[in-house]
Enzyme design. Structure first.
Site, PDB file in Angstrom:
ATOM      1  N   SER A  11     -11.520  -4.797   0.165  1.00 13.92           N
ATOM      2  CA  SER A  11     -12.284  -3.757   0.837  1.00 13.92           C
ATOM      3  C   SER A  11     -12.853  -2.958   0.059  1.00 13.92           C
ATOM      4  O   SER A  11     -12.352  -2.778  -1.183  1.00 13.92           O
ATOM      5  CB  SER A  11     -11.343  -2.990   1.621  1.00 13.92           C
ATOM      6  OG  SER A  11     -12.096  -1.620   2.356  1.00 13.92           O
ATOM      7  N   GLY A  12     -14.243  -2.447   0.303  1.00 14.11           N
ATOM      8  CA  GLY A  12     -15.096  -1.811  -0.709  1.00 14.11           C
ATOM      9  C   GLY A  12     -14.445  -0.342  -1.063  1.00 14.11           C
ATOM     10  O   GLY A  12     -14.686  -0.101  -2.022  1.00 14.11           O
ATOM     11  N   HIS A  13     -14.071   0.340   0.011  1.00 15.04           N
ATOM     12  CA  HIS A  13     -13.797   1.671  -0.121  1.00 15.04           C
ATOM     13  C   HIS A  13     -12.585   2.074  -0.807  1.00 15.04           C
ATOM     14  O   HIS A  13     -12.253   3.212  -1.051  1.00 15.04           O
ATOM     15  CB  HIS A  13     -13.873   2.480   1.171  1.00 15.04           C
ATOM     16  CG  HIS A  13     -12.671   2.237   1.982  1.00 15.04           C
ATOM     17  ND1 HIS A  13     -11.804   3.339   2.162  1.00 15.04           N
ATOM     18  CD2 HIS A  13     -12.231   1.251   2.957  1.00 15.04           C
ATOM     19  CE1 HIS A  13     -10.684   2.712   2.881  1.00 15.04           C
ATOM     20  NE2 HIS A  13     -11.140   1.731   3.409  1.00 15.04           N
ATOM     21  N   CYS A  52      -3.242   4.859   7.638  1.00 22.19           N
ATOM     22  CA  CYS A  52      -3.215   4.185   8.919  1.00 22.19           C
ATOM     23  C   CYS A  52      -2.229   4.793   9.728  1.00 22.19           C
ATOM     24  O   CYS A  52      -2.576   4.479  11.374  1.00 22.19           O
ATOM     25  CB  CYS A  52      -3.519   2.782   9.173  1.00 22.19           C
ATOM     26  SG  CYS A  52      -4.878   2.339   8.141  1.00 22.19           S
ATOM     27  N   GLN A  95      -5.258  -3.572  -1.962  1.00 21.70           N
ATOM     28  CA  GLN A  95      -4.623  -2.551  -2.849  1.00 21.70           C
ATOM     29  C   GLN A  95      -4.630  -3.365  -4.326  1.00 21.70           C
ATOM     30  O   GLN A  95      -4.228  -2.574  -5.076  1.00 21.70           O
ATOM     31  CB  GLN A  95      -3.263  -2.188  -2.401  1.00 21.70           C
ATOM     32  CG  GLN A  95      -3.203  -1.318  -1.124  1.00 21.70           C
ATOM     33  CD  GLN A  95      -4.072   0.150  -1.618  1.00 21.70           C
ATOM     34  OE1 GLN A  95      -4.210   0.339  -2.544  1.00 21.70           O
ATOM     35  NE2 GLN A  95      -4.683   0.732  -0.432  1.00 21.70           N
ATOM     36  N   ASN A  99       0.706  -1.293  -0.076  1.00 20.17           N
ATOM     37  CA  ASN A  99      -0.044  -0.107  -0.088  1.00 20.17           C
ATOM     38  C   ASN A  99       0.811   1.247  -0.141  1.00 20.17           C
ATOM     39  O   ASN A  99       0.369   2.339  -0.172  1.00 20.17           O
ATOM     40  CB  ASN A  99      -1.007   0.207   1.383  1.00 20.17           C
ATOM     41  CG  ASN A  99       0.013  -0.148   2.466  1.00 20.17           C
ATOM     42  OD1 ASN A  99       0.406  -0.974   2.689  1.00 20.17           O
ATOM     43  ND2 ASN A  99      -0.390   1.032   3.384  1.00 20.17           N
ATOM     44  N   THR A 108     -26.788  -9.226  11.489  1.00 18.59           N
ATOM     45  CA  THR A 108     -27.547  -8.801  10.134  1.00 18.59           C
ATOM     46  C   THR A 108     -26.663  -7.999   9.114  1.00 18.59           C
ATOM     47  O   THR A 108     -25.877  -7.123   9.812  1.00 18.59           O
ATOM     48  CB  THR A 108     -28.741  -7.733  10.325  1.00 18.59           C
ATOM     49  OG1 THR A 108     -29.666  -8.325  11.339  1.00 18.59           O
ATOM     50  CG2 THR A 108     -29.443  -7.369   9.165  1.00 18.59           C
TER      51      THR A 108
END
Length: 380
Positions: free
Chosen positions: A197-199, A322, A177, A147, A235
């Site tokens: 990861s979606g974002h 991060c 990545q 990354n 859920t």
């Protein structure tokens, strides 16, 4: 002009993603575990997303488990698989994201945890890995794309070493990545688990997935109603999953990210001349990801350039999001033996399929203006 060049930290959701999530929240809000028709439709959307992920990775849709993101997926793979083992060796590469490095380090005392070193380009040293692989190796963790440096890891060669020296070891790949930006075939490579990861692909935050191969067995880390094959109770995040599906379907397969990145590289090299350094592989090489460029414009410190560019509404990073607020040298650059003075000037540029030549030219013009002034001042 706003020039956002920090897409490895997060990406802007597309209109298609926002529309899909809005529709899900206002009209398709039903609990997918319920039995009436609208709820069954919600379940079908989950199935469609699993199938879309599986197609990209050549995996089994039934082995796709939704998570809150890449960090949870990595943790589920590492803790979930190692909780079923007692002793042995756990390996992870020296430049892993904290989502992998921290869980692996926490296993010390129960397992023999070792780092796999990098070479100067930020790529796994296969000779060192071969020496570290022992018959009792239980888990090997390696990211698809680093990354910070953009180095692409040799997954095929790593899998071949595993197959020859410790075939029972699980191979976990952090694909946060790499997913959608580089192809990967889990079946062909024998990858046992893969996190995404979606974002990072213009989807929403708060959604990701762990994709498991046929050999992978994990114990649940979250107990409750038994959703997600009892591996991740609770859920499901149906709006997030709708957004992730839309992001995968809309992601531009044909894009010019590498060309845009190389254009930026040439501009920066002209600006800094002999003081320009690349932190990672040759940007034009196959072992360099198409969307990440980490470089140093010595002697200007990265934080100084970052804040100067912010005034121009040009947004870049001085490392992974991060750890960017921690005042220490990047562990990734340290693992690559990047000299301290060079590391202190490191900037990560990360683009996306929607980044234009006009935007990177604007960024380069701003950098040139600031560099000309700031290079005269050097901390001693």
């Amino acid at each position: 002009m706003i020039c956002y060049l920090d897409n490895s930290a997060t990406t802007r959701p597309t209109e298609a993603v926002a529309d899909a999530m809005r529709q899900c929240m206002l009209e398709g809000f039903y609990n997918p575990s319920a039995l009436y028709a609208p709820a069954v439709d919600s379940e079908k959307r989950l199935t469609a997303c699993r199938e879309a992920i599986a197609r990209e990775l050549h995996a089994d849709p039934a082995r796709v488990v939704f998570t809150s993101g890449g960090t949870e997926a990595d943790n589920l793979a590492i803790f979930g698989s190692m909780s079923m083992q007692r002793g042995g060796r756990v390996l992870y590469t020296a430049g892993e994201h904290p989502a992998v490095a921290a869980p692996c380090e926490s296993l010390k005392g129960t397992f023999d945890v070792q780092q796999i070193p990098y070479d100067a380009a930020g790529v796994v040293r296969l000779d060192a890995l071969e020496e570290l692989l022992t018959p009792d190796t239980r888990l090997i963790c390696v990211m698809q794309v680093n990354n910070e440096s953009g180095a692409v890891m040799p997954l095929c060669e790593i899998a071949q070493l595993r197959d020859r020296l410790c075939p029972q070891a699980m191979l976990h790949v952090d694909g946060v990545q790499g997913f959608m930006r580089l192809p990967v075939d889990m079946r062909a490579l024998g990858i046992d688990s893969y996190a995404l990861s979606g974002h990072k692909i213009h989807g929403p935050k708060g959604i990701g997935a762990l994709v498991m191969g046929p050999r992978m067995r994990v114990a649940a880390r979250m107990l409750g109603g038994g959703q997600e094959k009892a591996l991740r109770s609770g859920t499901e995040n149906t709006p997030g999953i709708a957004g992730l599906l839309a992001a995968i379907e809309a992601y531009p397969r044909d894009n010019n990210m590498r060309a845009v990145k190389l254009h930026l590289y040439e501009r920066l090299r002209e600006i800094a001349g002999e003081n320009f350094r690349v932190n990672g592989p040759d940007p034009a090489s196959e072992i360099a990801a198409p969307h990440i460029l980490n470089c140093s414009l010595v002697p200007v410190r990265s934080e100084t350039m970052l804040y100067a560019l912010e005034g121009d509404r040009v947004y870049v990073a001085n490392g992974s999001a991060c750890s960017s607020r921690k005042q220490k040298l990047s562990p990734v650059l340290s693992a690559m033996n990047v000299p301290r003075r060079q590391a202190e000037s490191a900037i990560r540029f990360s683009i996306c399929p929607y980044t234009t030549m006009e935007q990177v030219d604007f960024a380069a013009d701003c950098i040139a203006r600031h560099y000309e002034k700031l290079k005269r001042y050097e901390r001693r």
